[in-house]
Motif scaffolding. Sequence first.
Motif, PDB file in Angstrom:
ATOM      1  N   LYS A   1      22.620  39.369  43.055  1.00 19.98           N
ATOM      2  CA  LYS A   1      23.671  38.350  42.955  1.00 19.98           C
ATOM      3  C   LYS A   1      23.395  37.185  43.902  1.00 19.98           C
ATOM      4  N   GLN A   2      22.910  37.514  45.103  1.00 25.00           N
ATOM      5  CA  GLN A   2      22.615  36.465  46.078  1.00 25.00           C
ATOM      6  C   GLN A   2      21.446  35.599  45.617  1.00 25.00           C
ATOM      7  N   PHE A   3      20.441  36.224  45.021  1.00 27.55           N
ATOM      8  CA  PHE A   3      19.299  35.464  44.512  1.00 27.55           C
ATOM      9  C   PHE A   3      19.725  34.566  43.348  1.00 27.55           C
ATOM     10  N   MET A   4      20.638  35.062  42.507  1.00 24.41           N
ATOM     11  CA  MET A   4      21.140  34.251  41.399  1.00 24.41           C
ATOM     12  C   MET A   4      21.993  33.088  41.919  1.00 24.41           C
ATOM     13  N   LYS A   5      22.718  33.329  43.003  1.00 24.92           N
ATOM     14  CA  LYS A   5      23.491  32.254  43.635  1.00 24.92           C
ATOM     15  C   LYS A   5      22.557  31.159  44.132  1.00 24.92           C
ATOM     16  N   PHE A   6      21.432  31.572  44.695  1.00 24.78           N
ATOM     17  CA  PHE A   6      20.413  30.625  45.162  1.00 24.78           C
ATOM     18  C   PHE A   6      19.904  29.780  44.000  1.00 24.78           C
ATOM     19  N   LEU A   7      19.632  30.420  42.861  1.00 19.55           N
ATOM     20  CA  LEU A   7      19.185  29.686  41.678  1.00 19.55           C
ATOM     21  C   LEU A   7      20.256  28.725  41.178  1.00 19.55           C
ATOM     22  N   SER A   8      21.512  29.159  41.215  1.00 16.00           N
ATOM     23  CA  SER A   8      22.603  28.318  40.708  1.00 16.00           C
ATOM     24  C   SER A   8      22.776  27.051  41.527  1.00 16.00           C
ATOM     25  N   LYS A   9      22.263  27.066  42.764  1.00 20.64           N
ATOM     26  CA  LYS A   9      22.350  25.891  43.632  1.00 20.64           C
ATOM     27  C   LYS A   9      21.055  25.088  43.645  1.00 20.64           C
ATOM     28  N   GLY A  10      20.221  25.303  42.637  1.00 23.71           N
ATOM     29  CA  GLY A  10      18.998  24.522  42.517  1.00 23.71           C
ATOM     30  C   GLY A  10      17.795  25.115  43.205  1.00 23.71           C
ATOM     31  N   GLY A  11      17.902  26.357  43.676  1.00 28.27           N
ATOM     32  CA  GLY A  11      16.782  27.001  44.345  1.00 28.27           C
ATOM     33  C   GLY A  11      15.682  27.400  43.379  1.00 28.27           C
ATOM     34  N   LYS A  12      14.493  27.642  43.928  1.00 31.18           N
ATOM     35  CA  LYS A  12      13.338  28.069  43.141  1.00 31.18           C
ATOM     36  C   LYS A  12      12.900  29.456  43.619  1.00 31.18           C
TER      37      LYS A  12
ATOM     38  N   LEU B   1      11.439  30.939  33.921  1.00 30.33           N
ATOM     39  CA  LEU B   1      12.845  31.016  33.529  1.00 30.33           C
ATOM     40  C   LEU B   1      13.644  29.926  34.234  1.00 30.33           C
ATOM     41  N   THR B   2      14.620  29.372  33.546  1.00 31.56           N
ATOM     42  CA  THR B   2      15.520  28.404  34.173  1.00 31.56           C
ATOM     43  C   THR B   2      16.920  28.991  34.239  1.00 31.56           C
ATOM     44  N   TYR B   3      17.739  28.447  35.168  1.00 29.07           N
ATOM     45  CA  TYR B   3      19.085  28.984  35.339  1.00 29.07           C
ATOM     46  C   TYR B   3      20.028  27.903  35.846  1.00 29.07           C
ATOM     47  N   GLY B   4      21.199  27.812  35.219  1.00 29.32           N
ATOM     48  CA  GLY B   4      22.240  26.901  35.680  1.00 29.32           C
ATOM     49  C   GLY B   4      21.949  25.447  35.365  1.00 29.32           C
ATOM     50  N   ASP B   5      22.800  24.579  35.905  1.00 26.37           N
ATOM     51  CA  ASP B   5      22.711  23.145  35.634  1.00 26.37           C
ATOM     52  C   ASP B   5      22.213  22.346  36.831  1.00 26.37           C
TER      53      ASP B   5
ATOM     54  N   GLY C   1      19.074  22.777  38.319  1.00 28.85           N
ATOM     55  CA  GLY C   1      17.623  22.786  38.467  1.00 28.85           C
ATOM     56  C   GLY C   1      17.035  24.095  38.940  1.00 28.85           C
ATOM     57  N   GLY C   2      17.837  25.163  38.950  1.00 27.34           N
ATOM     58  CA  GLY C   2      17.318  26.460  39.371  1.00 27.34           C
ATOM     59  C   GLY C   2      16.278  26.980  38.395  1.00 27.34           C
ATOM     60  N   GLU C   3      15.179  27.505  38.909  1.00 26.22           N
ATOM     61  CA  GLU C   3      14.134  28.043  38.040  1.00 26.22           C
ATOM     62  C   GLU C   3      13.309  29.077  38.790  1.00 26.22           C
TER      63      GLU C   3
END
Length: 386
Positions: free
Chosen positions: A132-143, A221-225, A227-229
């Motif tokens: 969940k924490q890693f997905m949160k990172f992606l949702s905030k534009g993390g790579k 893979l990309t995630y969210g709006d 720029g997370g990928e």
Amino acid sequence: EHHHLHLSSCHECLQLENSTIESVRFASAENIPELSEDCNSKLEEKSDDCLARGIKRVNLAGKPPNVLIYLGSETAKVEFEQVKSILQECIDVDSYTIYQLHEEQVLKDPWVDNSLLLIIATEQPISEENHKQFMKFLSKGGKILGFSSSFTFNGIQIKRKNKLKKTVHELVVSKMDSTEIKLNLLLSGRVFEEVMKADTSKVKTLSRLNNADKDAVIVHLTYGDSGGEAVLSQAHLELDINSMNVLTEEDFNLLKRSNTKRYEVLKEILVSLGLSCELSETPTLTPIYLFSSDEEIHLAFLKWLEGNVDAAGVRASSKVSLKFVSSSESKMEVTPSLVPVITEMGSFSSEHFSLETYQQNLQTKKLGKILLFSEVTTTTMNLLDG
């Protein structure tokens, strides 16, 4: 008596934290982080146009250039150094800082908002909380870059193929320019497969094994709006040939011949995730300039200096010593351990900093009136002791 250090609770120091940083934001082309939302600066409304001109952002997400390596619950110092070493051979080391993200830091430290890239390099299962924490990172534009990890999302799951584990196999990698490259890599014994028909705009296979099943081993893979990928690999791109327990001489030779291509593929992946792999030239160190907009304060500071430098005008410290000189005409060499400080402004000019703009936007009465400025320095952390 005018030069005592202030406590962090000092009202004027708090003003300095807000006002001086605002001034530097206006005057400098550096990408200085935004102030906190509770900073009621009168300059906020004016800043947008000024900041838009000449600012070079490190990345589109605006995140600090920190690269984190997660190796699971083990301390794994050797593994950390291995992954760090291969990264340093690929990226511009002057532009990024590499840290290890320890297990106990995943859920509580503020790394999610302060990191550009997370590398997951462990075959250990990823806990639900960490996922969940890693997905949160992606949702905030993390790579995220996964090396033989169990981390997946977007309808992609991992399938075990034990016959492939620790074997060397040929891969076909699709590059960004639509060309293909073939190379041999050590495999983890796992491949990717789609649980359901994935959205092709969010899932892309970058590499398949050159076998009958055409198993997918590297996916994007990309995630969210925001720029997370993520690029996830079940081929050991991160392992140096000398760190592998390869069973046969044939496998060793296959890996050796593919080593240059391995670096090529890894660099391409890092670039696709927003990192720079172009080596930058180390800039030449420059002297420090002493500025002041208030002549009285300037003279008082110079008077104070007279009793705090040695006969040669040097203010010594354990790391860096400062030698105060009147003008740049002294042609003194700048070294990491001895830096000249020019006390007369003279004909100073800089494309990155405007003293006039700084002074116009400085709102404190005394703090910030004396300014030490350098275009290029090794660090600002230990210029002075105490």
